[in-house]
Design a protein around this motif. Sequence first.
Motif, mmCIF file in Angstrom:
data_model
loop_
_atom_site.group_PDB
_atom_site.id
_atom_site.type_symbol
_atom_site.label_atom_id
_atom_site.label_comp_id
_atom_site.label_asym_id
_atom_site.label_seq_id
_atom_site.Cartn_x
_atom_site.Cartn_y
_atom_site.Cartn_z
ATOM 1 N N PRO A 100 -4.447 3.175 18.807
ATOM 2 C CA PRO A 100 -5.374 2.665 17.594
ATOM 3 C C PRO A 100 -4.575 4.109 16.820
ATOM 4 N N GLY A 101 -3.642 4.808 16.988
ATOM 5 C CA GLY A 101 -3.260 6.114 16.452
ATOM 6 C C GLY A 101 -1.462 4.845 15.469
ATOM 7 N N LEU A 102 -1.893 4.092 15.960
ATOM 8 C CA LEU A 102 0.058 3.175 15.429
ATOM 9 C C LEU A 102 -0.937 2.333 14.654
ATOM 10 N N ILE A 103 -2.064 1.801 14.609
ATOM 11 C CA ILE A 103 -2.406 0.475 13.898
ATOM 12 C C ILE A 103 -2.689 1.509 12.927
ATOM 13 N N ALA A 104 -3.469 2.304 12.660
ATOM 14 C CA ALA A 104 -3.800 2.936 11.686
ATOM 15 C C ALA A 104 -2.418 3.688 11.234
ATOM 16 N N ALA A 105 -1.652 4.285 11.373
ATOM 17 C CA ALA A 105 -0.546 4.640 11.022
ATOM 18 C C ALA A 105 0.051 3.499 10.404
ATOM 19 N N CYS A 106 0.806 1.782 10.756
ATOM 20 C CA CYS A 106 1.134 0.627 10.241
ATOM 21 C C CYS A 106 0.244 0.634 8.484
ATOM 22 N N GLU A 107 -1.145 0.699 8.967
ATOM 23 C CA GLU A 107 -1.859 0.429 7.930
ATOM 24 C C GLU A 107 -1.397 1.390 6.695
ATOM 25 N N GLN A 108 -1.470 2.503 6.797
ATOM 26 C CA GLN A 108 -1.302 3.311 5.212
ATOM 27 C C GLN A 108 0.093 2.756 5.413
ATOM 28 N N ALA A 109 1.134 2.929 5.942
ATOM 29 C CA ALA A 109 2.524 2.458 5.443
ATOM 30 C C ALA A 109 2.701 1.440 4.277
ATOM 31 N N MET A 110 1.931 0.958 4.833
ATOM 32 C CA MET A 110 1.451 -0.755 3.911
ATOM 33 C C MET A 110 1.382 -0.260 2.739
ATOM 34 N N ARG A 111 0.127 0.134 2.367
ATOM 35 C CA ARG A 111 -0.543 0.468 1.370
ATOM 36 C C ARG A 111 0.320 1.417 0.850
ATOM 37 N N ASN A 112 1.195 2.498 1.442
ATOM 38 C CA ASN A 112 2.346 3.834 0.717
ATOM 39 C C ASN A 112 2.977 2.748 -0.228
ATOM 40 N N VAL A 113 4.182 1.668 0.699
ATOM 41 C CA VAL A 113 5.058 1.314 0.610
ATOM 42 C C VAL A 113 5.105 -0.427 -0.801
ATOM 43 N N LEU A 114 3.586 -0.599 -1.136
ATOM 44 C CA LEU A 114 3.663 -1.754 -1.471
ATOM 45 C C LEU A 114 1.965 -1.865 -1.383
ATOM 46 N N ALA A 115 1.233 -2.275 -1.184
ATOM 47 C CA ALA A 115 -0.041 -2.949 -0.585
ATOM 48 C C ALA A 115 -0.900 -2.451 -1.270
ATOM 49 N N GLY A 116 -1.983 -2.871 -1.818
ATOM 50 C CA GLY A 116 -3.719 -2.654 -2.424
ATOM 51 C C GLY A 116 -4.220 -2.326 -1.063
ATOM 52 N N ALA A 117 -4.310 -4.312 -0.717
ATOM 53 C CA ALA A 117 -5.033 -4.219 0.175
ATOM 54 C C ALA A 117 -4.608 -4.935 1.481
ATOM 55 N N VAL A 118 -5.212 -4.527 3.033
ATOM 56 C CA VAL A 118 -4.507 -4.546 4.370
ATOM 57 C C VAL A 118 -5.626 -4.448 4.999
#
Length: 223
Positions: A100-118
């Motif tokens: 689950p930590g990987l899932i959260a880290a992946c989601e946060q990386a997407m938000r930080n790099v470009l996305a508003g909605a994940v």
Amino acid sequence: MHPPEIRARARRLYLCGATVAEAARAVGVSYPTVRQWCKVRPEPKQQGTESRCFRCRSDVDNPTDPAQYAYLLGLYLGDGHLVTTARVPVLRVSCADAWPGLIAACEQAMRNVLAGAVQRVRHQGCVVVQSYGKHWPCLLPQHGPGKKHERRIVLADWQRTIVERHPGDILRGLFHSDGCRFANRVVVRGKEYVYPRYMFTNESADIMASASGVSTCSASPGG
């Protein structure tokens, strides 16, 4: 009646590029209801991802968080997939339920790099973390038809600069996607020694070569 925050989340996903069906699955509400929320009296379109795409802005040369970009690049090269045939391009990374930590880290990386909605889309044994954005192809130029291991994977010069400055972060992404760590036990002169061992496997010779080069750079003095 559904809570206002559920309706707002569904409409936000739709405005960011998700289909009505995908938004409905994400919030757990019926398709007709979500369709009414999204199609009837729609809110003004949110500002697109162009303002957050450093490749498309003349006043920005690097990502706001280059370490997070390097990490996300590693995840993409491993278990990621960028679909460009959809109405809006969508980046998807498959993550095992066991981490689950990987899932959260992946989601946060997407938000930080470009996305508003994940979004998190559940499948048997894994969660697909996905984000819609017209400018994902700008940030991940390795996308293309077919499987990654069947085509050339070469980093752009600007990506190589980021990776050379953040080798540990791209390695972290690569190992989180296609690698593992385990305790290696050896016995020398009757005494047991235990130390961590890392392994990374990918079917793409280009990606394996890149990982080897980054690893060497990371292990070099001062790296």
